[in-house]
Design a protein around this motif. Structure first.
Motif, PDB file in Angstrom:
ATOM      1  N   ALA A  64       6.125   6.080   4.793  1.00  0.00           N
ATOM      2  CA  ALA A  64       6.501   5.053   5.770  1.00  0.00           C
ATOM      3  C   ALA A  64       6.633   5.651   7.164  1.00  0.00           C
ATOM      4  O   ALA A  64       6.132   5.083   8.153  1.00  0.00           O
ATOM      5  N   GLU A  65       7.280   6.809   7.251  1.00  0.00           N
ATOM      6  CA  GLU A  65       7.468   7.433   8.562  1.00  0.00           C
ATOM      7  C   GLU A  65       6.138   7.898   9.143  1.00  0.00           C
ATOM      8  O   GLU A  65       5.930   7.837  10.368  1.00  0.00           O
ATOM      9  N   MET A  66       5.235   8.335   8.306  1.00  0.00           N
ATOM     10  CA  MET A  66       3.918   8.734   8.787  1.00  0.00           C
ATOM     11  C   MET A  66       3.098   7.535   9.259  1.00  0.00           C
ATOM     12  O   MET A  66       2.101   7.699   9.968  1.00  0.00           O
ATOM     13  N   ASN A  67       3.525   6.326   8.881  1.00  0.00           N
ATOM     14  CA  ASN A  67       2.868   5.106   9.332  1.00  0.00           C
ATOM     15  C   ASN A  67       3.621   4.438  10.485  1.00  0.00           C
ATOM     16  O   ASN A  67       3.430   3.245  10.750  1.00  0.00           O
ATOM     17  N   GLY A  68       4.474   5.207  11.154  1.00  0.00           N
ATOM     18  CA  GLY A  68       5.146   4.704  12.339  1.00  0.00           C
ATOM     19  C   GLY A  68       6.412   3.921  12.093  1.00  0.00           C
ATOM     20  O   GLY A  68       6.988   3.341  13.028  1.00  0.00           O
ATOM     21  N   GLU A  98       0.826  -1.202   0.000  1.00  0.00           N
ATOM     22  CA  GLU A  98       0.000   0.000   0.000  1.00  0.00           C
ATOM     23  C   GLU A  98       0.867   1.263   0.000  1.00  0.00           C
ATOM     24  O   GLU A  98       0.551   2.244  -0.698  1.00  0.00           O
ATOM     25  N   MET A  99       1.948   1.240   0.758  1.00  0.00           N
ATOM     26  CA  MET A  99       2.820   2.417   0.823  1.00  0.00           C
ATOM     27  C   MET A  99       3.548   2.643  -0.503  1.00  0.00           C
ATOM     28  O   MET A  99       3.697   3.785  -0.953  1.00  0.00           O
ATOM     29  N   ILE A 100       3.980   1.569  -1.135  1.00  0.00           N
ATOM     30  CA  ILE A 100       4.650   1.710  -2.435  1.00  0.00           C
ATOM     31  C   ILE A 100       3.659   2.226  -3.479  1.00  0.00           C
ATOM     32  O   ILE A 100       3.997   3.101  -4.297  1.00  0.00           O
ATOM     33  N   ALA A 101       2.446   1.725  -3.453  1.00  0.00           N
ATOM     34  CA  ALA A 101       1.423   2.198  -4.393  1.00  0.00           C
ATOM     35  C   ALA A 101       1.136   3.679  -4.183  1.00  0.00           C
ATOM     36  O   ALA A 101       0.967   4.440  -5.147  1.00  0.00           O
ATOM     37  N   ALA A 102       1.078   4.105  -2.922  1.00  0.00           N
ATOM     38  CA  ALA A 102       0.843   5.519  -2.634  1.00  0.00           C
ATOM     39  C   ALA A 102       2.038   6.364  -3.071  1.00  0.00           C
ATOM     40  O   ALA A 102       1.883   7.464  -3.615  1.00  0.00           O
ATOM     41  N   ALA A 103       3.244   5.847  -2.860  1.00  0.00           N
ATOM     42  CA  ALA A 103       4.448   6.586  -3.264  1.00  0.00           C
ATOM     43  C   ALA A 103       4.510   6.765  -4.775  1.00  0.00           C
ATOM     44  O   ALA A 103       5.046   7.758  -5.283  1.00  0.00           O
ATOM     45  N   ALA A 104       3.925   5.816  -5.505  1.00  0.00           N
ATOM     46  CA  ALA A 104       3.924   5.895  -6.975  1.00  0.00           C
ATOM     47  C   ALA A 104       3.045   7.021  -7.498  1.00  0.00           C
ATOM     48  O   ALA A 104       3.071   7.313  -8.700  1.00  0.00           O
ATOM     49  N   GLN A 105       2.284   7.662  -6.614  1.00  0.00           N
ATOM     50  CA  GLN A 105       1.506   8.832  -7.020  1.00  0.00           C
ATOM     51  C   GLN A 105       2.383  10.088  -7.078  1.00  0.00           C
ATOM     52  O   GLN A 105       1.903  11.170  -7.425  1.00  0.00           O
ATOM     53  N   ALA A 106       3.640   9.961  -6.762  1.00  0.00           N
ATOM     54  CA  ALA A 106       4.562  11.105  -6.812  1.00  0.00           C
ATOM     55  C   ALA A 106       4.656  11.651  -8.233  1.00  0.00           C
ATOM     56  O   ALA A 106       4.475  10.915  -9.212  1.00  0.00           O
ATOM     57  N   PRO A 107       4.956  12.949  -8.370  1.00  0.00           N
ATOM     58  CA  PRO A 107       5.144  13.512  -9.712  1.00  0.00           C
ATOM     59  C   PRO A 107       6.326  12.865 -10.415  1.00  0.00           C
ATOM     60  O   PRO A 107       7.285  12.419  -9.770  1.00  0.00           O
ATOM     61  N   ASN A 108       6.250  12.802 -11.739  1.00  0.00           N
ATOM     62  CA  ASN A 108       7.350  12.215 -12.509  1.00  0.00           C
ATOM     63  C   ASN A 108       7.353  12.796 -13.913  1.00  0.00           C
ATOM     64  O   ASN A 108       6.397  13.448 -14.338  1.00  0.00           O
ATOM     65  N   SER A 127      14.244   9.211  -7.563  1.00  0.00           N
ATOM     66  CA  SER A 127      14.551   9.911  -6.318  1.00  0.00           C
ATOM     67  C   SER A 127      13.289  10.473  -5.665  1.00  0.00           C
ATOM     68  O   SER A 127      13.106  10.377  -4.436  1.00  0.00           O
ATOM     69  N   ILE A 128      12.401  11.058  -6.477  1.00  0.00           N
ATOM     70  CA  ILE A 128      11.141  11.594  -5.942  1.00  0.00           C
ATOM     71  C   ILE A 128      10.278  10.455  -5.403  1.00  0.00           C
ATOM     72  O   ILE A 128       9.671  10.562  -4.325  1.00  0.00           O
ATOM     73  N   PHE A 129      10.217   9.361  -6.138  1.00  0.00           N
ATOM     74  CA  PHE A 129       9.470   8.173  -5.724  1.00  0.00           C
ATOM     75  C   PHE A 129       9.983   7.666  -4.381  1.00  0.00           C
ATOM     76  O   PHE A 129       9.203   7.368  -3.458  1.00  0.00           O
ATOM     77  N   ALA A 130      11.308   7.587  -4.250  1.00  0.00           N
ATOM     78  CA  ALA A 130      11.914   7.100  -3.008  1.00  0.00           C
ATOM     79  C   ALA A 130      11.583   8.009  -1.832  1.00  0.00           C
ATOM     80  O   ALA A 130      11.223   7.535  -0.743  1.00  0.00           O
ATOM     81  N   GLN A 131      11.692   9.314  -2.030  1.00  0.00           N
ATOM     82  CA  GLN A 131      11.423  10.228  -0.921  1.00  0.00           C
ATOM     83  C   GLN A 131       9.952  10.237  -0.535  1.00  0.00           C
ATOM     84  O   GLN A 131       9.611  10.335   0.649  1.00  0.00           O
ATOM     85  N   GLN A 132       9.073  10.088  -1.519  1.00  0.00           N
ATOM     86  CA  GLN A 132       7.647  10.030  -1.175  1.00  0.00           C
ATOM     87  C   GLN A 132       7.370   8.770  -0.361  1.00  0.00           C
ATOM     88  O   GLN A 132       6.605   8.802   0.616  1.00  0.00           O
ATOM     89  N   PHE A 133       8.010   7.664  -0.726  1.00  0.00           N
ATOM     90  CA  PHE A 133       7.845   6.442   0.070  1.00  0.00           C
ATOM     91  C   PHE A 133       8.350   6.660   1.487  1.00  0.00           C
ATOM     92  O   PHE A 133       7.705   6.252   2.464  1.00  0.00           O
ATOM     93  N   GLY A 171      10.494   3.591  10.608  1.00  0.00           N
ATOM     94  CA  GLY A 171      11.706   4.392  10.522  1.00  0.00           C
ATOM     95  C   GLY A 171      12.453   4.065   9.251  1.00  0.00           C
ATOM     96  O   GLY A 171      12.423   2.916   8.775  1.00  0.00           O
ATOM     97  N   CYS A 172      13.117   5.052   8.665  1.00  0.00           N
ATOM     98  CA  CYS A 172      13.811   4.863   7.387  1.00  0.00           C
ATOM     99  C   CYS A 172      15.249   5.356   7.460  1.00  0.00           C
ATOM    100  O   CYS A 172      15.566   6.290   8.201  1.00  0.00           O
ATOM    101  N   CYS A 173      16.084   4.730   6.654  1.00  0.00           N
ATOM    102  CA  CYS A 173      17.474   5.162   6.515  1.00  0.00           C
ATOM    103  C   CYS A 173      17.887   5.010   5.055  1.00  0.00           C
ATOM    104  O   CYS A 173      17.812   3.913   4.493  1.00  0.00           O
ATOM    105  N   TYR A 174      18.303   6.101   4.443  1.00  0.00           N
ATOM    106  CA  TYR A 174      18.873   6.028   3.103  1.00  0.00           C
ATOM    107  C   TYR A 174      20.281   5.436   3.200  1.00  0.00           C
ATOM    108  O   TYR A 174      21.081   5.861   4.044  1.00  0.00           O
ATOM    109  N   LEU A 175      20.586   4.478   2.336  1.00  0.00           N
ATOM    110  CA  LEU A 175      21.926   3.907   2.274  1.00  0.00           C
ATOM    111  C   LEU A 175      22.670   4.577   1.127  1.00  0.00           C
ATOM    112  O   LEU A 175      22.324   4.391  -0.046  1.00  0.00           O
TER     113      LEU A 175
END
Length: 250
Positions: free
Chosen positions: A120-124, A25-35, A110-116, A126-130
């Motif tokens: 994710a953080e809004m759903n409780g 669900e989070m990936i699908a929502a992130a795919a709504q990012a502008p591109n 990059s936009i897709f990744a940041q929207q995800f 935690g994230c870390c970019y590698l």
């Protein structure tokens, strides 16, 4: 704005698993990012098994966030494979084997990744970019069986955070990053003032002392991101990009 003003990078996760349905669900929502042109020139490869993370971990220098039993690794890729295949099926001749097109796909990924990350953080979670993805893209591509025209851009580790009150990272003041109408360059005194807080932090003072340097800037240039390492990994990534069929300008 409270979420953005208080967000933090999380590198330690509990053993609790991110539910498959929530992740989808989070990936699908992130795919709504502008591109670019609504071409969606990106893909994400999800790695959640212990075996999969073990294969990827060396490419990420075995960072704990990449090997945690509770983390999921998401490799975000610039992807022209799918779109060009569609063009071929549609009897259309493509002209996307160039730096401009590659730039579109990198921006989209990059936009897709940041929207995800935000979702994710809004759903409780935690994230870390590698930051190691572009260092070892050929190895990551091999492990993930990426076809030609698909280039790893960034990786996010995501999981339920250990309640350890990870501190927020320091940030430069607004005057350092915002310019009105035109770019206003900085004087030496401006630079000293802008970076004064960063240099005064105990953690950064410790980095300077531990590395035997005189300034924090020297820690960045001589220890963390050296010319030798930058040039080595630049060549590695550039060679991989061109091997994927993108013809970069001479």
């Amino acid at each position: 704005m409270r979420y953005f003003n208080t967000r933090r990078t999380v590198r330690r996760y509990t053993d609790a698993q991110v539910p498959e349905e929530l992740l989808s669900e989070m990936i699908a929502a992130a795919a709504q990012a502008p591109n670019t042109g609504n071409m969606q020139l990106y893909s994400v490869v999800v790695t959640r098994t212990a075996e999969g993370k073990a294969r990827l971990a060396p490419a990420h220098f075995n960072q704990p966030s990449a090997t945690s039993s509770g983390s999921v690794l998401l490799t975000f890729c610039a992807d022209f494979n799918r779109f060009e295949h569609w063009c071929k099926v549609g009897d259309a001749s493509t002209g996307y084997d160039n730096f401009q097109a590659f730039s579109w796909a990198v921006i989209d990924a990059s936009i897709f990744a940041q929207q995800f990350c935000a979702i994710a953080e809004m759903n409780g979670l935690g994230c870390c970019y590698l930051g190691t993805t572009t260092y070892n893209a050929p190895e990551i591509a091999r492990v993930l069986s990426l076809p030609s025209r698909v280039v790893p851009v960034t990786t996010i580790a995501v999981g339920y955070p250990v309640d350890d009150d990870t501190p927020m990272s320091d940030r430069l003041p607004l005057e350092a990053i915002m310019h009105k109408e035109v770019y206003r360059d900085f004087s030496d005194d401006d630079i000293r003032r802008i970076y004064a807080l960063k240099e005064s932090l105990d953690e950064n003072r410790r980095f300077v002392a531990e590395n035997g340097k005189q300034t924090l800037a020297q820690v960045y240039t001589d220890v963390r991101y050296t010319r030798e390492a930058n040039e080595h990994f630049s060549r590695l990534y550039l060679d991989f990009i061109t091997s994927c069929g993108f013809k970069l300008p001479e």
